[in-house]
Motif scaffolding. Structure first.
Motif, PDB file in Angstrom:
ATOM      1  N   ILE A   1       0.830  -1.155   0.036  1.00 44.36           N
ATOM      2  CA  ILE A   1       0.040   0.134  -0.029  1.00 44.36           C
ATOM      3  C   ILE A   1       0.892   1.157  -0.020  1.00 44.36           C
ATOM      4  O   ILE A   1       0.642   2.252  -0.800  1.00 44.36           O
ATOM      5  CB  ILE A   1      -0.724  -0.101   1.142  1.00 44.36           C
ATOM      6  N   MET A   2       2.082   1.241   0.906  1.00 47.27           N
ATOM      7  CA  MET A   2       2.777   2.150   0.908  1.00 47.27           C
ATOM      8  C   MET A   2       3.577   2.659  -0.642  1.00 47.27           C
ATOM      9  O   MET A   2       3.684   3.762  -0.899  1.00 47.27           O
ATOM     10  CB  MET A   2       3.889   2.170   2.149  1.00 47.27           C
TER      11      MET A   2
ATOM     12  N   THR B   1       2.892   5.683  -3.007  1.00 51.37           N
ATOM     13  CA  THR B   1       4.283   6.573  -3.414  1.00 51.37           C
ATOM     14  C   THR B   1       4.268   6.709  -5.021  1.00 51.37           C
ATOM     15  O   THR B   1       4.531   7.762  -5.790  1.00 51.37           O
ATOM     16  CB  THR B   1       5.608   5.914  -3.042  1.00 51.37           C
ATOM     17  N   VAL B   2       3.804   5.611  -5.683  1.00 50.13           N
ATOM     18  CA  VAL B   2       4.065   5.453  -7.094  1.00 50.13           C
ATOM     19  C   VAL B   2       3.089   6.463  -7.768  1.00 50.13           C
ATOM     20  O   VAL B   2       3.276   7.449  -8.661  1.00 50.13           O
ATOM     21  CB  VAL B   2       3.419   4.452  -7.578  1.00 50.13           C
ATOM     22  N   ILE B   3       1.653   6.679  -7.126  1.00 51.21           N
ATOM     23  CA  ILE B   3       0.768   7.667  -7.407  1.00 51.21           C
ATOM     24  C   ILE B   3       1.236   9.200  -7.309  1.00 51.21           C
ATOM     25  O   ILE B   3       1.108   9.784  -8.038  1.00 51.21           O
ATOM     26  CB  ILE B   3      -0.546   7.428  -6.545  1.00 51.21           C
TER      27      ILE B   3
ATOM     28  N   ALA C   1      -0.558  15.234  -1.727  1.00 51.34           N
ATOM     29  CA  ALA C   1       0.504  15.309  -1.079  1.00 51.34           C
ATOM     30  C   ALA C   1       0.322  15.349   0.594  1.00 51.34           C
ATOM     31  O   ALA C   1       1.228  14.766   1.189  1.00 51.34           O
ATOM     32  CB  ALA C   1       1.499  16.211  -1.684  1.00 51.34           C
ATOM     33  N   LYS C   2      -0.744  16.193   0.818  1.00 50.52           N
ATOM     34  CA  LYS C   2      -1.045  16.293   2.320  1.00 50.52           C
ATOM     35  C   LYS C   2      -1.477  14.954   2.955  1.00 50.52           C
ATOM     36  O   LYS C   2      -0.889  14.687   3.965  1.00 50.52           O
ATOM     37  CB  LYS C   2      -2.156  17.412   2.606  1.00 50.52           C
ATOM     38  N   LEU C   3      -2.343  14.282   2.363  1.00 47.18           N
ATOM     39  CA  LEU C   3      -2.813  13.123   2.902  1.00 47.18           C
ATOM     40  C   LEU C   3      -1.708  12.097   2.819  1.00 47.18           C
ATOM     41  O   LEU C   3      -1.726  11.209   3.934  1.00 47.18           O
ATOM     42  CB  LEU C   3      -3.994  12.549   2.097  1.00 47.18           C
ATOM     43  N   PHE C   4      -0.999  11.975   1.652  1.00 49.69           N
ATOM     44  CA  PHE C   4       0.169  11.436   1.300  1.00 49.69           C
ATOM     45  C   PHE C   4       1.178  11.121   2.735  1.00 49.69           C
ATOM     46  O   PHE C   4       1.697  10.138   3.188  1.00 49.69           O
ATOM     47  CB  PHE C   4       0.710  11.123   0.130  1.00 49.69           C
TER      48      PHE C   4
ATOM     49  N   TRP D   1       9.901  13.389   1.961  1.00 50.46           N
ATOM     50  CA  TRP D   1       9.197  14.763   2.599  1.00 50.46           C
ATOM     51  C   TRP D   1       9.778  15.784   1.882  1.00 50.46           C
ATOM     52  O   TRP D   1       9.070  16.719   1.571  1.00 50.46           O
ATOM     53  CB  TRP D   1       9.105  14.719   3.844  1.00 50.46           C
ATOM     54  N   ILE D   2      11.155  16.025   1.865  1.00 53.02           N
ATOM     55  CA  ILE D   2      11.949  17.035   1.140  1.00 53.02           C
ATOM     56  C   ILE D   2      11.428  17.042  -0.258  1.00 53.02           C
ATOM     57  O   ILE D   2      11.312  18.084  -0.774  1.00 53.02           O
ATOM     58  CB  ILE D   2      13.472  16.768   1.314  1.00 53.02           C
ATOM     59  N   LEU D   3      11.346  15.981  -1.042  1.00 56.99           N
ATOM     60  CA  LEU D   3      11.049  16.040  -2.321  1.00 56.99           C
ATOM     61  C   LEU D   3       9.817  16.563  -2.617  1.00 56.99           C
ATOM     62  O   LEU D   3       9.549  17.433  -3.478  1.00 56.99           O
ATOM     63  CB  LEU D   3      11.246  14.630  -3.059  1.00 56.99           C
ATOM     64  N   VAL D   4       8.932  16.032  -1.811  1.00 59.06           N
ATOM     65  CA  VAL D   4       7.452  16.584  -1.961  1.00 59.06           C
ATOM     66  C   VAL D   4       7.370  18.410  -1.583  1.00 59.06           C
ATOM     67  O   VAL D   4       6.709  18.908  -2.270  1.00 59.06           O
ATOM     68  CB  VAL D   4       6.521  15.920  -0.756  1.00 59.06           C
TER      69      VAL D   4
END
Length: 393
Positions: free
Chosen positions: A81-82, A86-88, A126-129, A162-165
């Motif tokens: 699931i993780m 991440t792929v999405i 991204a917030k929920l991710f 997190w840095i990339l996002v």
């Protein structure tokens, strides 16, 4: 499955569900009221153009809520699931970089067009991710190590991701989302149960990387601190000095708030929505609520959002499952920060960022992702109630 659904129905969090439902319906009414002139003049459509689009958004959001509410939250710690989440995320941000739009209209390249769904904003996903990924990563680490021995280097991948996002969202110039993503990450880590000393080590790592990101942002400030963004900062200090230009939206928001007084002009009677306030149905919808419904409209919104935040924090404090605690705390922080940033911008407490008001403002991506988050929170609440009843029996 039948037994699970029966137990689920018996422990369903009805107060949380009906609060979200009532806020969404209240927002729908205010979207219709605030967007009529925008629909006619700017979009050359019928007065109910945005209202009907939001009805469709709410239909999808309700289905998303149901799926998330039934799906057991413990599965979010599953490696597969993780990986899928991440792929999405990677696909969405790559798509945004290649074919994103919005910079010409609102100064932020924040949207992509998804066939069959319309416009989609990856920063909302991204917030929920970040909530789910951070919670799962810390939970999985807690299964292998004690938190006392956990070091920041052992959770390199969540920090790096997190840095990339944050960097990706910052280069869209969606600075409001950047603040929310930082707050979410800190809240999830704080709720993980790690000792205070280790938490500050982790916070130090985030701060160090944050400093690097800020340095890069200022190095490319022409791309990030655009003329529109700098204008919002200037208008924050002296909005009436720029009333005809960059301070136009802020000043007319003040006129809407002041014009409503305590009782408001009456539903549908706003003056500022008649072409004076550029985005009355999105990030400035609270100004229209204040103008039309006065203090009562404000109390409805603040009370509803406050209850959701309170409920999420209560669930996080009661549950003994660290995964549930981190997710619930992250969702609560998301709602709280986004509400503060929106209302702070409308009232002049902080500079404008273009962040929408949860469950109230027009926007498909926002209401769908928030509904997903509420479904997850309801699911956690159900499991927490079942666990509490089992321990008491």
């Amino acid at each position: 499955m039948k037994q699970y659904l029966k137990r689920y129905a018996q422990n369903f969090d009805y107060p949380l569900f009906f609060t979200v439902l009532l806020l969404s319906l209240f927002g729908l009414v205010m979207i219709y009221s605030s967007s009529m002139m925008v629909a006619i003049v700017r979009e050359e459509q019928a007065p109910d153009y945005f209202y009907l689009k939001q009805v469709k958004n709410l239909t999808v959001a309700f289905l998303a809520f149901l799926v998330a509410a039934i799906f057991p939250y413990k599965h979010y710690a599953n490696k597969n699931i993780m990986l899928l989440l991440t792929v999405i995320l990677v696909v969405l941000f790559t798509w945004l970089k290649v074919a994103g739009f919005g910079a010409e209209e609102v100064g932020s390249q924040s949207w992509i067009i998804v066939p069959g769904l319309g416009n989609f904003q990856p920063s909302e996903y991204a917030k929920l991710f970040i909530i789910l990924y951070f919670a799962a990563a810390f939970y999985r680490k807690a299964q292998k190590y004690t938190f006392e021995k956990l070091q920041p280097t052992e959770i390199f991948y969540p920090i790096f991701l997190w840095i990339l996002v944050v960097a990706s969202v910052a280069f869209e110039t969606d600075l409001g989302a950047v603040i929310i993503l930082c707050g979410i990450a800190i809240s999830v880590v704080a709720a993980s149960g790690i000792p205070f000393k280790i938490f500050w080590k982790f916070f130090g790592v985030l701060g160090a990387f944050g400093g690097i990101i800020l340095t890069l942002l200022f190095a490319f400030k022409g791309q990030v601190l655009t003329e529109k963004r700098m204008g919002r900062i200037q208008s924050y200090f002296n909005p009436f000095d720029y009333e005809d230009t960059i301070g136009h939206q802020v000043v007319n928001g003040y006129y809407a708030i002041g014009g409503g007084g305590l009782e408001g002009r009456g539903l549908g009677q706003s003056i500022q929505k008649l072409g004076y306030l550029p985005e009355p149905h999105t990030d400035f919808i609270m100004a229209i609520i204040m103008e039309e419904l006065g203090i009562w409209g404000v109390l409805i919104v603040i009370s509803g959002l406050g209850f959701i935040v309170f409920k999420g924090i209560s669930i996080a404090l009661r549950t003994k499952d660290p995964l549930a605690r981190m997710i619930a705390a992250g969702i609560s922080c998301w709602i709280a920060w986004q509400t503060f940033i929106n209302l702070g911008g409308v009232t002049g407490i902080i500079p404008l960022t273009g962040v929408t008001l949860p469950f109230i403002s027009y926007g498909g991506t926002s209401i769908i992702l928030l509904s997903l988050a509420m479904g997850i929170l309801v699911n956690i609440s159900m499991f927490e109630k079942v666990a509490r009843k089992s321990s008491q029996s």
